[in-house]
Design an enzyme around this catalytic site. Structure first.
Site, PDB file in Angstrom:
ATOM      1  CB  CYS A   1       5.352   1.793   7.124  1.00 10.88           C
ATOM      2  SG  CYS A   1       4.863   3.310   6.302  1.00 10.88           S
ATOM      3  CG  LEU A   2       6.558   0.897   0.981  1.00 11.11           C
ATOM      4  CD1 LEU A   2       5.963   1.293  -0.355  1.00 11.11           C
ATOM      5  CD2 LEU A   2       7.663  -0.136   0.798  1.00 11.11           C
TER       6      LEU A   2
ATOM      7  CD  GLN B   1       3.394   5.652   2.712  1.00  9.55           C
ATOM      8  OE1 GLN B   1       2.409   5.167   2.190  1.00  9.55           O
ATOM      9  NE2 GLN B   1       4.394   4.912   3.164  1.00  9.55           N
TER      10      GLN B   1
ATOM     11  CG  HIS C   1      -0.432   0.978   7.407  1.00 12.31           C
ATOM     12  ND1 HIS C   1       0.550   0.492   8.237  1.00 12.31           N
ATOM     13  CD2 HIS C   1       0.212   1.812   6.545  1.00 12.31           C
ATOM     14  CE1 HIS C   1       1.708   1.012   7.905  1.00 12.31           C
ATOM     15  NE2 HIS C   1       1.552   1.814   6.869  1.00 12.31           N
ATOM     16  CD  GLU C   2      -1.074   2.304   2.870  1.00  7.66           C
ATOM     17  OE1 GLU C   2      -0.630   3.461   2.758  1.00  7.66           O
ATOM     18  OE2 GLU C   2      -0.336   1.330   3.108  1.00  7.66           O
TER      19      GLU C   2
ATOM     20  CG  HIS D   1       0.526   6.536   5.661  1.00  3.11           C
ATOM     21  ND1 HIS D   1       1.674   6.960   6.293  1.00  3.11           N
ATOM     22  CD2 HIS D   1       0.735   5.225   5.362  1.00  3.11           C
ATOM     23  CE1 HIS D   1       2.533   5.937   6.371  1.00  3.11           C
ATOM     24  NE2 HIS D   1       1.982   4.883   5.816  1.00  3.11           N
TER      25      HIS D   1
ATOM     26  N   GLY E   1       0.830  -1.194   0.000  1.00  2.00           N
ATOM     27  CA  GLY E   1       0.000   0.000   0.000  1.00  2.00           C
ATOM     28  C   GLY E   1       0.865   1.245   0.000  1.00  2.00           C
TER      29      GLY E   1
HETATM   30 NI    NI Z   1       2.765   2.974   5.586  1.00  2.00          NI
END
Ligand code: NI
Length: 168
Positions: A92-93, A51, A134-135, A138, A46
């Site tokens: 997480c990226l 981000q 989670h997304e 963000h 995701g």
């Molecule tokens: Ni993330």
């Protein structure tokens, strides 16, 4: 299409609150394509626009094994959350190399616009439900590590800053 740089925790821009997408036009389509390419390249499941330093309510997700079932959520809102909760390991990226347990609802319903600007509702459970939560966090400026203890957050911050300095 283009790969986009991903902001890394503790970058303060990860804490900006995203604004709704006003119109689903060619600009948004290009952004979606770039976000999908960036997510697949980074082997993520995701990616939220936050981000990549775009503060609009837009996320892309693909939790499929085959990596061929992209989900695009524009202006997503969780409309229902199940009572059952589960603690699962998340990464997480924007926080590379860090994985830790976060408690989430096991099932959610989300209302959003799709790529063509059509209203959709999606019922999700399991990994997809967790990924959606989670997304969407963000988009509210929240990174998953903020669910962890202050001690852990401090350690992660130190580790990230060190790693980012080493990269330069
Ligand atoms: Ni993330």
């Amino acid at each position: 299409m283009a790969l986009l740089p991903i902001l890394c925790y503790p970058d303060p821009r990860l804490h900006k609150v995203a604004q709704p997408v006003q119109v689903v036009d060619a600009r948004v389509h290009a952004l979606i394509d770039d976000m999908l390419e960036t997510m697949y390249e980074a082997s993520g499941i995701g990616l939220a626009a936050t981000q990549i330093d775009v503060h609009e309510r837009l996320v892309v997700i693909d939790t499929s094994e085959e990596r061929n079932q992209p989900i695009v959520l524009i202006n997503p809102e969780i409309t229902w959350m199940g009572d059952e909760r589960v603690k699962g390991e998340e990464g997480c990226l924007s926080v590379p190399g860090i994985y830790d347990g976060v408690e989430r609802a096991t099932a959610v319903k989300v209302a959003a616009l799709d790529r063509s600007g059509q209203h959709r509702t999606l019922e999700a459970e399991g990994m997809l439900a967790i990924c959606i939560q989670h997304e969407l966090d963000h988009l509210m400026g929240k990174v998953f590590v903020e669910y962890l203890s202050p001690l852990k957050q401090g350690r992660i911050k130190t580790k990230m800053v060190k790693a980012q300095k080493a990269e330069r």
